[in-house]
Design an enzyme around this catalytic site. Sequence first.
Site, PDB file in Angstrom:
ATOM      1  N   GLY A 221    -109.931  67.359 -22.640  1.00 40.74           N
ATOM      2  CA  GLY A 221    -110.069  65.940 -22.953  1.00 40.74           C
ATOM      3  C   GLY A 221    -110.281  65.773 -24.443  1.00 40.74           C
TER       4      GLY A 221
ATOM      5  N   GLN B 167    -112.216  61.833 -32.246  1.00 37.29           N
ATOM      6  CA  GLN B 167    -112.382  63.273 -32.516  1.00 37.29           C
ATOM      7  C   GLN B 167    -111.330  63.809 -33.489  1.00 37.29           C
ATOM      8  OE1 GLN B 167    -112.837  64.264 -28.052  1.00 37.29           O
ATOM      9  NE2 GLN B 167    -113.943  65.888 -29.084  1.00 37.29           N
TER      10      GLN B 167
ATOM     11  N   CYS C 251    -117.513  70.414 -25.766  1.00 39.66           N
ATOM     12  CA  CYS C 251    -116.794  69.383 -26.508  1.00 39.66           C
ATOM     13  C   CYS C 251    -116.121  70.033 -27.714  1.00 39.66           C
ATOM     14  CB  CYS C 251    -117.783  68.305 -26.957  1.00 39.66           C
ATOM     15  SG  CYS C 251    -117.044  66.995 -27.949  1.00 39.66           S
ATOM     16  N   LEU C 252    -114.875  69.694 -27.949  1.00 43.87           N
ATOM     17  CA  LEU C 252    -114.170  70.281 -29.088  1.00 43.87           C
ATOM     18  C   LEU C 252    -114.836  69.920 -30.410  1.00 43.87           C
ATOM     19  CD1 LEU C 252    -110.479  69.750 -27.925  1.00 43.87           C
ATOM     20  CD2 LEU C 252    -111.700  71.913 -28.113  1.00 43.87           C
TER      21      LEU C 252
ATOM     22  N   HIS D  86    -117.195  61.573 -20.239  1.00 41.66           N
ATOM     23  CA  HIS D  86    -117.448  62.254 -21.522  1.00 41.66           C
ATOM     24  C   HIS D  86    -116.611  61.603 -22.629  1.00 41.66           C
ATOM     25  CE1 HIS D  86    -118.084  66.071 -23.973  1.00 41.66           C
ATOM     26  NE2 HIS D  86    -117.057  65.508 -24.590  1.00 41.66           N
ATOM     27  N   GLU D  87    -115.326  61.378 -22.345  1.00 41.47           N
ATOM     28  CA  GLU D  87    -114.435  60.809 -23.379  1.00 41.47           C
ATOM     29  C   GLU D  87    -114.759  59.339 -23.640  1.00 41.47           C
ATOM     30  OE1 GLU D  87    -112.955  62.917 -25.068  1.00 41.47           O
ATOM     31  OE2 GLU D  87    -113.089  64.550 -23.625  1.00 41.47           O
TER      32      GLU D  87
ATOM     33  N   HIS E 105    -117.413  58.990 -26.134  1.00 45.66           N
ATOM     34  CA  HIS E 105    -116.939  59.137 -27.523  1.00 45.66           C
ATOM     35  C   HIS E 105    -116.535  57.781 -28.110  1.00 45.66           C
ATOM     36  CE1 HIS E 105    -116.873  63.402 -28.500  1.00 45.66           C
ATOM     37  NE2 HIS E 105    -116.296  63.710 -27.359  1.00 45.66           N
TER      38      HIS E 105
HETATM   39  C1  Y12 Z   1    -115.976  68.573 -18.373  1.00 46.11           C
HETATM   40  C2  Y12 Z   1    -116.763  68.727 -19.451  1.00 46.11           C
HETATM   41  C3  Y12 Z   1    -116.384  68.247 -20.685  1.00 46.11           C
HETATM   42  C4  Y12 Z   1    -115.190  67.593 -20.817  1.00 46.11           C
HETATM   43  C5  Y12 Z   1    -114.797  67.041 -22.147  1.00 46.11           C
HETATM   44  C6  Y12 Z   1    -113.672  67.780 -22.788  1.00 46.11           C
HETATM   45  N1  Y12 Z   1    -114.146  68.993 -23.363  1.00 46.11           N
HETATM   46  C7  Y12 Z   1    -113.311  69.961 -23.797  1.00 46.11           C
HETATM   47  O1  Y12 Z   1    -112.108  69.820 -23.673  1.00 46.11           O
HETATM   48  C8  Y12 Z   1    -113.928  71.145 -24.416  1.00 46.11           C
HETATM   49  C9  Y12 Z   1    -113.194  72.115 -24.893  1.00 46.11           C
HETATM   50  C10 Y12 Z   1    -113.707  73.310 -25.566  1.00 46.11           C
HETATM   51  C11 Y12 Z   1    -112.804  74.287 -25.954  1.00 46.11           C
HETATM   52  C12 Y12 Z   1    -113.216  75.428 -26.606  1.00 46.11           C
HETATM   53  O2  Y12 Z   1    -112.331  76.401 -26.980  1.00 46.11           O
HETATM   54  C13 Y12 Z   1    -111.835  76.417 -28.273  1.00 46.11           C
HETATM   55  O3  Y12 Z   1    -112.256  75.680 -29.120  1.00 46.11           O
HETATM   56  C14 Y12 Z   1    -110.751  77.380 -28.538  1.00 46.11           C
HETATM   57  C15 Y12 Z   1    -114.544  75.627 -26.862  1.00 46.11           C
HETATM   58  O4  Y12 Z   1    -114.877  76.865 -27.435  1.00 46.11           O
HETATM   59  C16 Y12 Z   1    -115.560  76.982 -28.579  1.00 46.11           C
HETATM   60  O5  Y12 Z   1    -116.059  76.042 -29.081  1.00 46.11           O
HETATM   61  C17 Y12 Z   1    -115.673  78.332 -29.142  1.00 46.11           C
HETATM   62  C18 Y12 Z   1    -115.471  74.662 -26.491  1.00 46.11           C
HETATM   63  C19 Y12 Z   1    -115.049  73.496 -25.839  1.00 46.11           C
HETATM   64  C20 Y12 Z   1    -114.392  67.459 -19.728  1.00 46.11           C
HETATM   65  C21 Y12 Z   1    -114.788  67.933 -18.496  1.00 46.11           C
HETATM   66 CO    CO Z   2    -116.180  65.585 -26.518  1.00 52.13          CO
END
Ligand code: Y12
Ligand code: CO
Length: 176
Positions: free
Chosen positions: A45, A50, A95-96, A137-138, A141
Site C-alpha cells: 500500500g 508518501q 510502512c514504507l 493504514h493508507e 496517511h
Molecule cells: C498491513 C500493514 C500495513 C500496510 C500498509 C502498507 N505497508 C507496506 O506496504 C510496507 C512495506 C514495507 C516494505 C519493506 O521492504 C522494503 O522496503 C524493501 C519494509 O522493509 C524495510 O523497511 C527494511 C518495510 C515495510 C498494509 C497492510
Molecule cells: Co504507511
Amino acid sequence: MNLSIVTYPDKKLKETSKKVEKFDLELAEFLDAMYPIMMNTNGIGLAAIQVGYAIRAMILNIPDEEDLQSLDNLIEMINPILTSKSGETIYQEGCLSVPTFYEDINRFEFVTVNYQDRDGNTKTIEANGLLAIAIQHEMDHLEGILFIDKLTYSRRKKFEKEYKKMLKEKKNSSKS
Ligand code: Y12
Ligand code: CO
C-alpha cells in the site's frame, strides 16, 4: 515522473491531503508512477503523500493466496470515505515511510469505503482481512497520521530511540 519515498521524520508526512478535483492525464501519470515505487520496495500500500504529493490518492496491492502481487489486484482509491466499520483486529504493520519498524496496531476488522477510480467513477468496496487493514493504514496517511502515532507513550519512546539508532547506522555505513 521521478518519485521517491518520503521517510519519517520528514514533516511532509504530517500534512493533510487535499481532495482530488481533476481526473486528468496528470493524475493517471502520477498513479502509474506510484505503482513501480510500491512494487520495487515490496510494498502492499502507498499513499500519495508518501511520495511527496498531498492529494487524497492511494494504491493497494494485496498478495493473493499464492502470495503473489499482480496488476489484476491493484486498487487505486481516490477521495476515499469510510462509510461503515465494525469488529476489531490486530496486525503487525509496517510502512514504507518508516523502514525497518513493525508494530502491532488495532484496526477495524470490516470496513466499507466509497471512493473514486482514476476516471472519477464512484465505487464502493467492502473489505476485511489484510485489505481492510491496508485501507485504514493508507487512509490515515491522508490525514497525516502514521501507524507509529498510534503507539502507547512507552512504545513510541522505544521506537524513537531505535529509529534514531537505525538512521545513524545507515548514515555511517553509507560513508564507508
Ligand atoms: C498491513 C500493514 C500495513 C500496510 C500498509 C502498507 N505497508 C507496506 O506496504 C510496507 C512495506 C514495507 C516494505 C519493506 O521492504 C522494503 O522496503 C524493501 C519494509 O522493509 C524495510 O523497511 C527494511 C518495510 C515495510 C498494509 C497492510
Ligand atoms: Co504507511
